[in-house]
Design a protein around this motif. Structure first.
Motif, PDB file in Angstrom:
ATOM      1  N   PHE A  54      12.544   3.779  13.501  1.00  0.00           N
ATOM      2  CA  PHE A  54      11.847   2.767  14.294  1.00  0.00           C
ATOM      3  C   PHE A  54      12.676   2.509  15.558  1.00  0.00           C
ATOM      4  N   ARG A 111       8.879  10.125  11.594  1.00  0.00           N
ATOM      5  CA  ARG A 111       8.803   9.937  10.145  1.00  0.00           C
ATOM      6  C   ARG A 111       8.587  11.275   9.454  1.00  0.00           C
ATOM      7  N   THR A 158       4.281   6.676   0.059  1.00  0.00           N
ATOM      8  CA  THR A 158       4.877   6.900   1.379  1.00  0.00           C
ATOM      9  C   THR A 158       5.971   5.887   1.728  1.00  0.00           C
ATOM     10  N   GLY A 214       6.760  13.812   7.079  1.00  0.00           N
ATOM     11  CA  GLY A 214       5.384  14.024   6.644  1.00  0.00           C
ATOM     12  C   GLY A 214       5.344  14.569   5.231  1.00  0.00           C
ATOM     13  N   SER A 215       4.144  14.839   4.758  1.00  0.00           N
ATOM     14  CA  SER A 215       4.021  15.386   3.403  1.00  0.00           C
ATOM     15  C   SER A 215       4.588  16.808   3.331  1.00  0.00           C
ATOM     16  N   ASP A 216       4.834  17.414   4.512  1.00  0.00           N
ATOM     17  CA  ASP A 216       5.443  18.743   4.545  1.00  0.00           C
ATOM     18  C   ASP A 216       6.955  18.690   4.441  1.00  0.00           C
ATOM     19  N   PHE A 226      10.483   3.914   5.188  1.00  0.00           N
ATOM     20  CA  PHE A 226       9.447   3.107   5.830  1.00  0.00           C
ATOM     21  C   PHE A 226       9.542   1.643   5.395  1.00  0.00           C
ATOM     22  N   ASP A 237       0.954   4.412  -2.642  1.00  0.00           N
ATOM     23  CA  ASP A 237       0.537   5.781  -2.298  1.00  0.00           C
ATOM     24  C   ASP A 237       1.715   6.738  -2.132  1.00  0.00           C
ATOM     25  N   VAL A 296      10.327  -1.241   8.047  1.00  0.00           N
ATOM     26  CA  VAL A 296       9.192  -1.976   8.609  1.00  0.00           C
ATOM     27  C   VAL A 296       9.302  -3.471   8.335  1.00  0.00           C
ATOM     28  N   LEU A 325       7.318   2.587  15.140  1.00  0.00           N
ATOM     29  CA  LEU A 325       7.644   3.796  14.382  1.00  0.00           C
ATOM     30  C   LEU A 325       7.573   4.983  15.342  1.00  0.00           C
ATOM     31  N   ARG A 336       9.339   7.370   2.635  1.00  0.00           N
ATOM     32  CA  ARG A 336       9.488   8.388   3.676  1.00  0.00           C
ATOM     33  C   ARG A 336      10.576   7.984   4.674  1.00  0.00           C
ATOM     34  N   ALA A 338       0.834  -1.211   0.000  1.00  0.00           N
ATOM     35  CA  ALA A 338       0.000   0.000   0.000  1.00  0.00           C
ATOM     36  C   ALA A 338       0.868   1.261   0.000  1.00  0.00           C
ATOM     37  N   ALA A 339       1.972   1.230   0.738  1.00  0.00           N
ATOM     38  CA  ALA A 339       2.830   2.425   0.838  1.00  0.00           C
ATOM     39  C   ALA A 339       3.564   2.698  -0.471  1.00  0.00           C
TER      40      ALA A 339
END
Lengths: 445, 445
Positions: free
Chosen positions: B34, B326, B27, B328-330, B118, B25, B122, B323, B30, B21-22
């Motif tokens: 951890f 991390r 991410t 962010g989108s910023d 990530f 999308d 992970v 985690l 990123r 999924a990451a």
């Protein structure tokens, strides 16, 4: 990358030093019978579950000393050249009968009967016990959990709380005891088990907000996925989940908090949102007692971790591997046993076992004992003593019965476990501490 | 036969579905941090012992998806082509700092800090926790036993009571905590450990009488061997042993009965027979309490089985892999943490730890916490906060520090454990239930 490695050094040093001395004095070739049994069940348990048999048969097939193993033994002076030559040629040439994997057992049940020369048989002691003791401990715990769960599925998620290879064995053992899925991929690959799992809290935390995480997961895995709704606020999490996936959402998972209360609230909330078909999976430190307590909660399945892979308080079984019969210098077979001291006694002689079934329910474990090798054949136990025979041939003259290994072995073991559980009196499935469900009687024949 | 197998599928399915999924999308790349930590110690324990770090580093190096693993994932629809391509190229490219193996730990100690994307980070969750949770559980139990044993050696003999590969890890973990030998041959080979063991009861039972067995063992292994004297009658066994080996007999082993009483009787008997240099090894269901109780008995070494390989009541640690930071989108780094519910909270942000040592004794575990990535460098912890730094670099940009793996890693870990134990207040070594020996303080910097 995935060649099956040699299992030959998963062995205590003293097995090899015993063989060294026995080769030198001429007793290594004496025909012997070894037996695996447990003197008792873990405190308060009413039955045990035999598991690991299929893995043991696979490990016996891989039990060969290659060049690297032999070189290390030589360089470190563990054994001398005569023993090295024996080990180089080693493959198990004996025969093994025993309880079918998945079968229940009780104190004194003769779980495995190994017939071989002393050297061929003694060398398997450590490996056989490692596999059976761990796998059976996990299966026994798992069996209590599936009994407590009734018709609701149990899912194994404990890999992280067991040594990494033990985790694979644990997943397999839970399948034998009726678990319907595992998070462990290697167990899925090796034993054909159904694997499960969608996302951890880390996936939600990775994203800027919970909604982005849920939208991403649904886009990737479809609305039938399971969304983990307790990273922040459960009530908001459920709203966001149904909003992201629609009412076709497969399931939500709850991994913290007072599960009975939260499950009720979440069920009501899901129903109110129209997600009446969305299931609830719970997975926070569950054991058989917590599962039983959740029977009244609207929970659809149980994810179990730590407690099942550590045997729920009994992380190993006390199974032992004992020499019970051997040829003497007179050429005759003699029953042998350590003298009793501190409860470490055993009963010499060859044994074959059956379970007395009356009106469909087990009433007694019967062990037919012969001071020598003269016992009824396995398939005659039923006729001779009106018992359900418990021993099946697993290895005949070194040839492993392939029906008991790999995925087929697990399927058969799962069936055997379910059938044997159905034979137990219902009181045997109580979680409270108790005595073994049926007595074990040893009958000399 | 002994190719190191891929460790890549010793993984929970959800690690891969999260990556799937990451990747989709955006991410997955990123930057993340951890952290491995334990919220608490097992009930009543005063300290924990980090073990398995060297094994984890070896496993990370072997963490590659080969053709067989990829085919299985594809055929079973676990992940799609984008993820398969990512996995095919996978090798860990991040960096890991952490507590040196053998170091003690307390609730909240940041045991491992993994910096990676990530996806890269992970995917190691299950494997890292499997190894650290099991090995540390065994090492913690072993550490209590070596503390209770004082100058007398502890020997690990528990392989048969642990899954067969867990047994190898257990032997290694006991060595970290100061055990001086193991029965497990594979552990000896893989980690350069001293292996021990001479004979089981089966060897005596194989022979027509005890004397033949002892004579054979001495002929094979020399008078310096250890004879197991409790198969029949201990008193007669000791006479026969000294008769067979002479007064140069290395040791006798007692594996049953009331060991304190029997050891006294056997010591007296050996001395009377002139075997004043013959040692006494005991090995019947010992744990740290039994070892402590035997302090007054004339025992020379302790063989420990079941209790050490099962963590003496705590068969796993509760270490988790979370985690904590991390991007962010910023484009900024953000501390993240699950909301508290049912004690499952964690503290977000990057951390570095040191131990406060006053007059040579540990008084406090100090965790320096930054809400972002701005923390003192590892080697500046001592200067900045007057602490003994606890974090060392283990993997730098995907390259494992080889000093921490293999036999050298175990030797270093053993030294680290011994040095850290010497820093503990003596009360911390009590076996009775208590609080963590020193408090853990989290300091925002």
């Amino acid at each position: 990358m995935t060649t099956r490695a040699s299992t030959a050094l998963l062995t205590d040093r003293y097995e090899l030093t015993m063989i060294e001395a026995a080769l030198a004095d001429g007793t290594a070739d004496r025909p012997c019978v070894f037996e695996v049994f447990a003197r008792r069940l873990p405190d308060g348990r009413r039955y045990g579950v035999v598991a690991g048999t299929g893995r043991l048969l696979e490990a016996i097939a891989d039990f060969r000393f290659g060049r690297e193993e032999l070189d290390w033994l030589r360089e470190n002076g563990i054994v001398g050249e005569q023993t090295l030559a024996y080990l180089e040629d080693y493959r198990f040439r004996g025969s093994i009968t025993g309880y079918a994997e998945g079968e229940l057992y009780f104190p004194g049940s003769p779980l495995l009967v190994v017939e071989a020369s002393f050297a061929d048989g003694v060398i398997l002691e450590t490996l056989a016990l490692s596999i059976l003791n761990y796998d059976s401990a996990v299966a026994a715990a798992a069996s209590r959990m599936t009994a407590a769960a009734g018709d609701r599925p149990c899912l194994e998620m404990g890999s992280r709380r067991a040594q990494e290879h033990a985790a694979v064995a644990a997943a397999r053992a839970t399948a034998v005891a009726g678990f319907s899925g595992t998070s462990n991929l290697e167990a899925g690959r090796r034993y054909g088990l159904r694997t499960i799992g969608t996302a951890a809290h880390a996936f939600t935390l990775l994203h800027d907000d919970e909604r982005s995480a849920f939208v991403s997961q649904v886009a990737s895995a479809g609305a039938g996925t399971t969304l983990l709704v307790d990273t922040y606020d459960v009530e908001q999490g459920v709203i966001t989940a149904v909003d992201a996936a629609g009412t076709a959402l497969g399931a939500v998972r709850l991994d913290s908090g007072d599960l009975t209360t939260v499950a009720r609230e979440v069920r009501e909330q899901l129903d109110d949102l129209g997600a009446t078909g969305t299931r609830i999976v719970v997975s926070s430190d569950l054991d058989e007692y917590a599962i039983a307590a959740l029977a009244v909660a609207p929970v659809d399945s149980y994810g179990v971790g730590t407690s099942v892979v550590t045997g729920s308080g009994a992380p190993t079984c006390g199974m032992v591997y004992k020499l019970v019969l051997r040829e003497g210098s007179d050429g005759e077979m003699h029953a042998v046993a350590k003298a009793s001291a501190g409860g470490k006694s055993s009963v010499g002689g060859r044994k074959v076992a059956g379970r007395r079934i009356e009106n469909g329910l087990a009433t007694e474990e019967v062990v037919l004992l012969s001071p020598d090798a003269d016992l009824p054949a396995l398939d005659q136990v039923a006729e001779v003593a009106e018992l359900r025979p418990l021993h099946v041939p697993l290895v005949v003259d070194g040839v492993v019965d392939e029906r008991f290994v790999g995925p087929e072995g697990v399927r058969r073991a799962t069936e055997r476990h379910a059938a044997s559980i159905r034979e137990l009196p219902r009181a045997a499935l109580r979680l409270s501490a108790g005595e073994p469900a049926i007595p074990t009687e040893v009958v000399a024949v």
